[in-house]
Design an enzyme around this catalytic site. Structure first.
Site, PDB file in Angstrom:
ATOM      1  N   LYS A  93       0.881  -1.169   0.000  1.00 23.10           N
ATOM      2  CA  LYS A  93       0.000   0.000   0.000  1.00 23.10           C
ATOM      3  C   LYS A  93       0.912   1.209   0.000  1.00 23.10           C
ATOM      4  CE  LYS A  93      -2.967   2.926   2.599  1.00 23.10           C
ATOM      5  NZ  LYS A  93      -3.625   3.242   3.870  1.00 23.10           N
ATOM      6  N   GLY A 154      -8.037   9.530   9.321  1.00 25.86           N
ATOM      7  CA  GLY A 154      -8.374   9.736  10.729  1.00 25.86           C
ATOM      8  C   GLY A 154      -9.438  10.775  10.994  1.00 25.86           C
ATOM      9  N   ASN A 203      -9.100   2.249   9.629  1.00 25.49           N
ATOM     10  CA  ASN A 203      -8.382   1.881  10.842  1.00 25.49           C
ATOM     11  C   ASN A 203      -8.954   2.631  12.056  1.00 25.49           C
ATOM     12  OD1 ASN A 203      -6.491   1.345  12.871  1.00 25.49           O
ATOM     13  ND2 ASN A 203      -4.744   1.525  11.558  1.00 25.49           N
TER      14      ASN A 203
END
Lengths: 253, 326
Positions: A93, A154, A203
């Site tokens: 990635k 995020g 994530n």
């Protein structure tokens, strides 16, 4: 069905492995969601992280090393080479960050690193913006997978620009595509999959939830729901009501 | 003749030896390196007795048991009961809200009330949280005082290596990461810290700065020293502090108070926190041996409760919630 460099995923959920409260919680999140891919960072966990490595092996998922935290093509290339050796996979990635505040990909360095890594035999999963021209360059360089962002890493915003993601999906019908980063809720995952994306990667939304395993399962169910809907052929949107039962012959006032 | 042999004179071993002695159990203690020093993981600790703040990132047992820690340490060493201040950079305000939702027993502060607590931070932070009931110790002083208390209790301390298999009778293995070969699920989590000295800055209590990746804090110590900790990296490397970690730790100090830019760097340290997969400390029974291990980032916070559960088991057979049988 579009595949990822020849690999078909039985679950369209890819999960990151950072920021969980503990390895036990991380493992639980993977088990409950049945995520098919784990992204791992070499820079932080590599080297002496044998316990972490054992945990990842135990999950029995595809391992996708990333180049998180790299700010130049050269740095990303070196990290990718180290990751290939350490994790014994040619999947990478590719993340080349342009700006620390937004963690926005640097598209120029990304294309440069992609060209070098594809030429070196890597199977590159590029973390890119939703710009079609960049996507074309990445495909020209040898990418068979694209990973446009939903929103900054995020942030939990969801799909900041659904229009761009929709046109990108339409522009490259044969390329496997993953919405990567910025997802905050399972509904965002369903929305990405409904657009026809092949997987989602996240994530923070899972790792930082009060109950990461439950949130992971929520994302998995939503991704699957969106995938079913995309394959089932959604009805067209229309302005006027269309009754689902005939009204002729009914008594009405 | 001792009833119990304790191996390891770090925070876990010393606390266990002291607690057992208090309960009337005869104890001898082994550590090849003698008194606590840089070889012990607890030497590098922050020394915060902050169970409420830990609640934002750890499991419930750590909060519950951690609340008993300050009372234990007050018998041993100087405990400062000044609470904990938590602040976040403006751009990470959402993290402060989250932290507040996940913790109890705090008050919300505005700029003026932050200045009341920490006059030197006046005008630097607009919002914060105050955990009035929390406390802190200087971990090196606390270890020395605990060592003194163990010696005063008449416990024999032998500066020699000891393997549990070669000892008759009951053994408490408190060796931390060095016992990993006997506890396969134990792992090392790298932590890095920096000690700064500034004559210019006074802080009355530990200050936490919310950071997306590491729980960062600054703990004031005597003589103008400030302990800046700590990174948390899933790696068993004991290599020196990395440039990246030093940058992150120092930027946190700078973000809290720019005057830290002129502070002297006195020390940088790294060690491995021993941790089980759920990051909760355990008393693990294996044959005649009880392992007290996996204290992770909670050596000073959790060793009193862990020692108490080991003592409960040895004296009455009671198995507490931290007890595991292998």
């Amino acid at each position: 069905m579009r595949d990822f460099y020849g690999v078909t995923l039985d679950n369209p959920l890819m999960l990151g492995t950072a920021q969980y409260p503990s390895p036990a919680v991380l493992e639980d999140a993977f088990r409950r969601s049945k995520a098919s891919v784990a992204t791992v960072s070499l820079r932080r966990e590599g080297g002496e992280g044998q316990a972490f490595r054992d945990l990842i092996d135990r999950l029995g998922v595809h391992v996708l090393p990333n180049t998180a935290g790299c700010y130049s093509a050269r740095e990303a290339i070196t990290t990718a080479q180290m990751a290939r050796e350490y994790f014994e996979t040619d999947w990478i990635k590719l993340e080349v960050i342009g700006h620390g505040d937004t963690l926005q990909p640097d598209p120029f360095a990304l294309v440069e690193a992609t060209e070098a890594l594809c030429a070196d035999g890597f199977k590159v999963f590029p973390y890119c913006t939703d710009d079609q021209i960049i996507a074309e360059r990445l495909i020209d360089a040898g990418c068979k997978v694209l990973m446009p962002w939903g929103a900054p890493i995020g942030s939990g915003i969801g799909l900041a620009n659904p229009y761009a993601l929709r046109t990108m999906r339409a522009a490259f019908p044969d390329v496997a595509m993953v919405v990567d980063a910025g997802l905050g809720l399972p509904s965002h995952a369903a929305e990405a999959m409904e657009l026809g994306y092949d997987a989602i990667l996240l994530n923070t939304a899972v790792a930082q939830a009060d109950d990461p395993a439950a949130m992971a399962e929520g994302f998995a169910l939503a991704a699957r729901a969106g995938q079913l809907a995309a394959n089932a052929g959604p009805m067209p949107v229309r302005d006027m009501a269309a009754p689902s039962t005939p009204v002729i012959g009914k008594a009405w006032l | 003749m001792a009833d119990v042999t304790v191996i390891g004179a770090g925070v876990a071993g010393l606390t266990a030896a002291y607690t057992l002695h208090q309960r009337g159990v005869g104890v001898r203690l082994f550590d090849p390196k003698g008194p606590p020093g840089p070889h012990a993981c607890s030497w590098w600790a922050g020394g915060m007795l902050a169970p409420e703040c830990e609640g934002a990132i750890t499991e419930e047992p750590v909060v519950r048991h951690g609340r008993t820690a300050a009372a234990f340490w007050s018998q041993i060493t100087n405990v400062t009961h000044n609470g904990t201040l938590v602040v976040a950079p403006e751009r990470d305000r959402a993290d402060l809200t989250r932290f507040a939702q996940r913790t109890e027993n705090h008050a919300t502060l505005d700029s003026a009330s932050i200045a009341d607590l920490e006059p030197e931070l006046e005008g630097r932070h607009r919002r914060g949280l105050f955990f009035a009931q929390e406390a802190h110790v200087d971990p090196r002083a606390a270890l020395a005082d605990l060592w003194g208390a163990v010696e005063n209790a008449g416990i024999t301390v032998e500066t020699a290596a000891a393997e549990p298999a070669n000892i008759n009778g009951r053994v408490l293995d408190c060796r931390g990461f060095a016992a990993q070969h006997e506890l396969p699920s134990l792992r090392g989590v790298r932590g890095e810290m920096i000690v700064l000295r500034s004559a210019e800055i006074t802080l009355n209590r530990p200050v936490r700065l919310l950071h997306p990746r590491h729980p960062l804090y600054i703990v004031p110590r005597a003589n103008g020293l400030f302990m800046l900790g700590a990174t948390q990296i899933e790696s068993a490397s004991r290599a020196q502090v990395t440039a990246r970690s030093a940058l992150e730790l120092l930027s946190a100090a700078y973000a809290l108070d720019p005057r830290f830019a002129e502070a002297e760097i006195i020390e940088m340290g790294t060690d491995l926190r021993p941790a089980f997969p759920d990051n909760i400390p355990r008393v693990v029974k294996r044959g005649n041996v009880l392992h007290l291990n996996g204290l992770f980032r909670h050596g000073f916070l959790m060793s009193p409760a862990l020692a108490a559960q080991a003592a409960d088991y040895l004296t009455t057979g009671t198995k507490g919630d931290l007890f595991h049988e292998d």
